[in-house]
Write a protein that holds these residues in place. Structure first.
Motif, PDB file in Angstrom:
ATOM      1  N   TRP A 102      23.903 -17.693  25.218  1.00  0.00           N
ATOM      2  CA  TRP A 102      24.826 -17.958  23.870  1.00  0.00           C
ATOM      3  C   TRP A 102      23.946 -17.633  22.779  1.00  0.00           C
ATOM      4  CZ3 TRP A 102      28.942 -21.456  23.322  1.00  0.00           C
ATOM      5  CH2 TRP A 102      29.370 -21.576  24.407  1.00  0.00           C
ATOM      6  N   GLY A 103      22.697 -16.963  22.857  1.00  0.00           N
ATOM      7  CA  GLY A 103      21.880 -16.478  21.799  1.00  0.00           C
ATOM      8  C   GLY A 103      21.441 -17.796  21.107  1.00  0.00           C
ATOM      9  N   ALA A 104      21.424 -18.779  21.476  1.00  0.00           N
ATOM     10  CA  ALA A 104      20.760 -19.879  20.507  1.00  0.00           C
ATOM     11  C   ALA A 104      20.109 -20.850  21.422  1.00  0.00           C
ATOM     12  CB  ALA A 104      22.165 -20.604  20.092  1.00  0.00           C
ATOM     13  N   PRO A 105      19.152 -21.773  20.616  1.00  0.00           N
ATOM     14  CA  PRO A 105      18.327 -22.712  21.375  1.00  0.00           C
ATOM     15  C   PRO A 105      19.316 -23.655  21.974  1.00  0.00           C
ATOM     16  CG  PRO A 105      18.025 -22.879  18.903  1.00  0.00           C
ATOM     17  CD  PRO A 105      19.059 -21.831  19.217  1.00  0.00           C
ATOM     18  N   VAL A 106      18.580 -24.267  23.157  1.00  0.00           N
ATOM     19  CA  VAL A 106      19.219 -25.378  23.782  1.00  0.00           C
ATOM     20  C   VAL A 106      18.451 -26.494  23.816  1.00  0.00           C
ATOM     21  CG1 VAL A 106      19.950 -26.093  26.158  1.00  0.00           C
ATOM     22  CG2 VAL A 106      20.612 -23.816  25.710  1.00  0.00           C
ATOM     23  N   TYR A 107      18.651 -27.678  23.443  1.00  0.00           N
ATOM     24  CA  TYR A 107      17.841 -28.876  23.147  1.00  0.00           C
ATOM     25  C   TYR A 107      18.306 -30.053  24.196  1.00  0.00           C
ATOM     26  CZ  TYR A 107      16.442 -26.389  18.966  1.00  0.00           C
ATOM     27  OH  TYR A 107      15.972 -25.604  18.007  1.00  0.00           O
ATOM     28  N   ASP A 108      17.364 -30.581  24.939  1.00  0.00           N
ATOM     29  CA  ASP A 108      17.799 -31.578  25.872  1.00  0.00           C
ATOM     30  C   ASP A 108      17.666 -32.924  25.230  1.00  0.00           C
ATOM     31  OD1 ASP A 108      18.213 -32.531  28.283  1.00  0.00           O
ATOM     32  OD2 ASP A 108      16.191 -32.746  29.100  1.00  0.00           O
ATOM     33  N   ASN A 109      18.411 -33.937  25.556  1.00  0.00           N
ATOM     34  CA  ASN A 109      18.566 -35.281  25.244  1.00  0.00           C
ATOM     35  C   ASN A 109      18.707 -36.262  26.122  1.00  0.00           C
ATOM     36  OD1 ASN A 109      18.905 -34.567  22.071  1.00  0.00           O
ATOM     37  ND2 ASN A 109      20.110 -33.036  23.350  1.00  0.00           N
ATOM     38  N   TYR A 110      18.599 -37.548  25.791  1.00  0.00           N
ATOM     39  CA  TYR A 110      18.553 -38.585  26.959  1.00  0.00           C
ATOM     40  C   TYR A 110      19.165 -39.956  26.281  1.00  0.00           C
ATOM     41  CZ  TYR A 110      17.460 -42.185  30.336  1.00  0.00           C
ATOM     42  OH  TYR A 110      17.517 -43.077  31.508  1.00  0.00           O
ATOM     43  N   LEU A 150      22.518 -25.880  20.448  1.00  0.00           N
ATOM     44  CA  LEU A 150      23.133 -26.409  21.612  1.00  0.00           C
ATOM     45  C   LEU A 150      22.699 -27.772  21.987  1.00  0.00           C
ATOM     46  CD1 LEU A 150      23.479 -23.165  23.479  1.00  0.00           C
ATOM     47  CD2 LEU A 150      25.352 -24.145  22.502  1.00  0.00           C
ATOM     48  N   PHE A 151      23.167 -28.862  21.524  1.00  0.00           N
ATOM     49  CA  PHE A 151      22.726 -30.258  21.889  1.00  0.00           C
ATOM     50  C   PHE A 151      23.365 -30.707  23.141  1.00  0.00           C
ATOM     51  CE2 PHE A 151      23.253 -34.675  22.289  1.00  0.00           C
ATOM     52  CZ  PHE A 151      22.319 -35.422  21.177  1.00  0.00           C
ATOM     53  N   THR A 152      22.546 -30.693  24.212  1.00  0.00           N
ATOM     54  CA  THR A 152      22.818 -31.029  25.507  1.00  0.00           C
ATOM     55  C   THR A 152      22.238 -32.203  26.225  1.00  0.00           C
ATOM     56  OG1 THR A 152      23.723 -29.944  27.608  1.00  0.00           O
ATOM     57  CG2 THR A 152      21.524 -29.054  26.589  1.00  0.00           C
ATOM     58  N   PHE A 153      22.571 -32.223  27.621  1.00  0.00           N
ATOM     59  CA  PHE A 153      21.944 -33.029  28.355  1.00  0.00           C
ATOM     60  C   PHE A 153      21.800 -32.347  29.621  1.00  0.00           C
ATOM     61  CE2 PHE A 153      24.612 -35.635  25.871  1.00  0.00           C
ATOM     62  CZ  PHE A 153      23.560 -36.548  25.216  1.00  0.00           C
ATOM     63  N   LEU A 154      20.448 -31.707  29.997  1.00  0.00           N
ATOM     64  CA  LEU A 154      20.240 -30.600  31.041  1.00  0.00           C
ATOM     65  C   LEU A 154      20.105 -31.113  32.507  1.00  0.00           C
ATOM     66  CD1 LEU A 154      17.758 -28.392  29.008  1.00  0.00           C
ATOM     67  CD2 LEU A 154      19.828 -27.900  29.472  1.00  0.00           C
ATOM     68  N   GLY A 155      19.556 -32.711  32.638  1.00  0.00           N
ATOM     69  CA  GLY A 155      19.420 -33.156  33.849  1.00  0.00           C
ATOM     70  C   GLY A 155      17.957 -32.614  34.204  1.00  0.00           C
ATOM     71  N   PRO A 156      17.783 -32.553  35.761  1.00  0.00           N
ATOM     72  CA  PRO A 156      16.673 -31.884  36.086  1.00  0.00           C
ATOM     73  C   PRO A 156      16.652 -30.448  35.911  1.00  0.00           C
ATOM     74  CG  PRO A 156      17.761 -33.493  37.629  1.00  0.00           C
ATOM     75  CD  PRO A 156      18.629 -33.411  36.533  1.00  0.00           C
ATOM     76  N   ASP A 157      15.748 -29.806  35.278  1.00  0.00           N
ATOM     77  CA  ASP A 157      15.440 -28.667  34.858  1.00  0.00           C
ATOM     78  C   ASP A 157      14.070 -28.201  34.787  1.00  0.00           C
ATOM     79  OD1 ASP A 157      16.360 -25.713  34.420  1.00  0.00           O
ATOM     80  OD2 ASP A 157      16.227 -26.098  32.244  1.00  0.00           O
ATOM     81  N   SER A 158      13.433 -28.414  35.877  1.00  0.00           N
ATOM     82  CA  SER A 158      11.918 -28.421  35.871  1.00  0.00           C
ATOM     83  C   SER A 158      11.386 -27.132  35.340  1.00  0.00           C
ATOM     84  CB  SER A 158      11.102 -29.306  37.087  1.00  0.00           C
ATOM     85  OG  SER A 158      11.533 -28.486  38.217  1.00  0.00           O
ATOM     86  N   GLU A 190      14.980 -34.159  21.751  1.00  0.00           N
ATOM     87  CA  GLU A 190      14.103 -32.908  21.483  1.00  0.00           C
ATOM     88  C   GLU A 190      14.195 -32.480  20.186  1.00  0.00           C
ATOM     89  OE1 GLU A 190      13.217 -30.568  25.405  1.00  0.00           O
ATOM     90  OE2 GLU A 190      14.846 -29.666  24.437  1.00  0.00           O
ATOM     91  N   CYS A 191      12.861 -32.212  19.428  1.00  0.00           N
ATOM     92  CA  CYS A 191      12.858 -31.319  18.240  1.00  0.00           C
ATOM     93  C   CYS A 191      12.944 -29.878  18.762  1.00  0.00           C
ATOM     94  CB  CYS A 191      11.846 -31.835  17.440  1.00  0.00           C
ATOM     95  SG  CYS A 191      10.075 -31.377  18.069  1.00  0.00           S
ATOM     96  N   GLN A 192      12.662 -29.210  17.537  1.00  0.00           N
ATOM     97  CA  GLN A 192      12.756 -27.741  17.674  1.00  0.00           C
ATOM     98  C   GLN A 192      11.481 -27.113  18.375  1.00  0.00           C
ATOM     99  OE1 GLN A 192      13.638 -26.155  13.777  1.00  0.00           O
ATOM    100  NE2 GLN A 192      15.958 -26.456  13.990  1.00  0.00           N
ATOM    101  N   HIS A 193      10.637 -27.855  18.580  1.00  0.00           N
ATOM    102  CA  HIS A 193       9.339 -27.601  19.235  1.00  0.00           C
ATOM    103  C   HIS A 193       9.538 -27.761  20.836  1.00  0.00           C
ATOM    104  CE1 HIS A 193       7.084 -26.673  15.689  1.00  0.00           C
ATOM    105  NE2 HIS A 193       7.685 -27.587  15.242  1.00  0.00           N
ATOM    106  N   LYS A 194      10.390 -28.508  21.300  1.00  0.00           N
ATOM    107  CA  LYS A 194      10.753 -28.666  22.896  1.00  0.00           C
ATOM    108  C   LYS A 194       9.745 -29.120  23.440  1.00  0.00           C
ATOM    109  CE  LYS A 194      14.229 -24.959  22.403  1.00  0.00           C
ATOM    110  NZ  LYS A 194      14.375 -23.609  22.959  1.00  0.00           N
ATOM    111  N   LYS A 195       8.874 -30.083  22.947  1.00  0.00           N
ATOM    112  CA  LYS A 195       7.773 -30.514  23.859  1.00  0.00           C
ATOM    113  C   LYS A 195       8.046 -31.971  24.129  1.00  0.00           C
ATOM    114  CE  LYS A 195       4.308 -27.409  21.652  1.00  0.00           C
ATOM    115  NZ  LYS A 195       3.056 -27.214  21.042  1.00  0.00           N
TER     116      LYS A 195
END
Length: 469
Positions: free
Chosen positions: A263-271, A243-251, A282-287
């Motif tokens: 959804w049973g799937a990884p969510v990735y944040d982008n900007y 799930l390619f998305t823009f999460l906004g503030p999600d500290s 984000e890559c799959q490591h989400k750092k």
């Protein structure tokens, strides 16, 4: 304007484009593997080319001359802080002073027809929207930027990717479409927003056509989650891989965790932004998020445009390294984030990174000496299962004369009429007052009551400032 047709397929040297701005999978072994010195030299070369172009435009000449700069004063990327920042308000002024497109563009209306040009807009809630022209290079590079993110998150040729953004004057849907269709070999499903294709149908199409990935705002993924629950639709039956998305503030990660569980799937944040494309992903490591360093030079600055140290939170200032139509040099996005040093990630890419989004500088409200960012309310509200996740911060003046002060009421939708209003209001008031550091009021409203603000477009509105009326 000549009579010759400027065919799009002849408007670019495509082999050079791919070499200069490598799409996946070539990115990882080229730009993504550059040393600090190599990326600096590339950025410096492109930066100086953009500065030279900008001096030919009245917008930049006027602003730079006003602070004493002359052509030739900027000799390298190290001189960038001599250049004043600007923001979307300055672009609006440029358009008002030289309508319809502004004096920051190298093309005027009478120049159309010489090269392929596309009109896209940002803003425009009231009055005319803010126009940005795209030439073929800007158009394709924004697709490559986005393709890099999608590929890093798992997109592969043959995947079906659903895009609940309307391909309109707004840019997000087009950026996704270009990435998916032109640069990934995937299949775009351009359903458009919930206004174009109802959420129930979005889910039906995803099941029928085997959607593997989604490109949409986190808020809309949350809306689809609610609709699925109401329909009795099991999201886990879908072959969703990412799930390619823009999460906004999600500290605290509550929104991400909730979506991933549903959804049973990884969510990735982008900007990214309308003007400069996808800045970081984000890559799959989400750092934190990898910056597309060959297309954007990023600074994080204070309100006066002074650069902050790595790790400090400030406003994101972007210099586009690929855009000539038009140049964007030290464009202050007014998004609150932090910047981190270059390092090699576990995914193999070496780059600087951006943090998650903490809030919007221009949405900041000062309540009794405390700075409040409306988006900072998102975490507490969305993780409370009694709400729909939708909210609107309403700021107004209370009192008269010297006794007048600003007050903020946060309107929050309850999920159903079975939810106890008083209990929900008391709980959220206590939580938000503690998290925001200022006394606020909460008003509970019914489901869908805030649609005028939260679903009027593809990006929800979170602040209603009545002080300006």
């Amino acid at each position: 304007m000549s009579n010759a047709i400027p065919y799009y397929f002849r408007s670019l040297d495509w082999d050079k484009l791919i070499a200069d701005y490598p799409p996946p999978p070539n990115y990882n072994g080229t730009v993504g593997a550059m040393s600090d010195e190599q990326i600096h030299d590339l950025q410096n070369e492109r930066f100086l080319a953009r500065v030279e172009e900008a001096w030919k435009l009245p917008f930049y000449t006027r602003r730079w001359s006003a602070v004493g700069l002359e052509p030739g004063d900027i000799q390298s990327l190290e001189d960038i802080e001599k250049i004043p920042t600007f923001n979307s308000d300055d672009l609006k002024s440029a358009i008002e002073s030289a309508p319809p497109f502004g004096d920051h563009h190298p093309y005027r209306r009478e120049d159309f027809g010489d090269v392929p040009i596309k009109i896209q807009t940002s803003g425009g809630t009231t009055g005319m929207p803010r126009v940005t022209l795209f030439d073929a290079l800007a158009w394709e590079v924004q697709g490559i930027q986005t393709a890099r993110g999608l590929y890093a998150q798992g997109a592969r040729p043959g995947d079906v990717i659903q895009i609940p953004f309307t391909t309109s004057l707004a840019n997000a849907g087009w950026s996704a479409y270009n990435a998916v269709f032109n640069w990934l070999g995937c299949v775009p499903v351009t359903t458009g927003s919930g206004k174009v294709t109802p959420s129930e149908r979005q889910l039906e199409f995803a099941k029928a056509w085997g959607t593997n990935g989604w490109y949409c705002y986190g808020d809309y993924l949350g809306r689809l989650t609610q609709v699925a629950e109401q329909m009795g639709f099991d999201l886990h039956q879908l072959p969703t891989k990412y799930l390619f998305t823009f999460l906004g503030p999600d500290s605290d990660g509550a929104l991400r965790r909730g979506l991933e569980e549903a959804w049973g799937a990884p969510v990735y944040d982008n900007y990214g932004s309308h003007e400069v494309g996808l800045v970081a992903w984000e890559c799959q490591h989400k750092k934190n998020k990898h910056i597309n360093e060959d297309t954007a030079f990023i600074e994080v600055c204070d309100a006066q445009g002074r650069r902050l140290a790595d790790g400090e939170t400030g406003s994101v200032v972007v210099t586009s390294l690929h855009r000539s139509v038009p140049p964007f040099i030290r464009y202050d996005h007014r998004d609150m984030m932090a910047l981190y040093p270059r390092e090699k990630c576990e995914c193999g890419v070496c780059s600087r990174k951006l943090s998650s989004l903490f809030g919007r500088m221009d949405d900041m409200v000062k309540l009794r000496g405390t700075n409040i960012y409306p988006l900072s309310c998102q975490g507490a509200i969305k993780k409370d299962p009694r709400t729909t996740g939708e909210f609107l911060c309403v700021v107004s003046h209370v009192g008269e004369g010297v006794a007048r002060q600003d007050e903020m009421v946060i309107r929050v939708e309850r999920k159903s009429t079975t939810v106890n209003k008083q209990a929900l209001r008391d709980d959220l008031t206590a939580t938000l007052t503690a998290e925001l550091g200022a006394r606020i009021q909460v008003e509970i409203v019914e489901s869908d009551e805030l649609d005028e603000y939260t679903k009027s477009g593809e990006k929800p509105k979170r602040l209603l400032d009545l002080r300006k009326r």
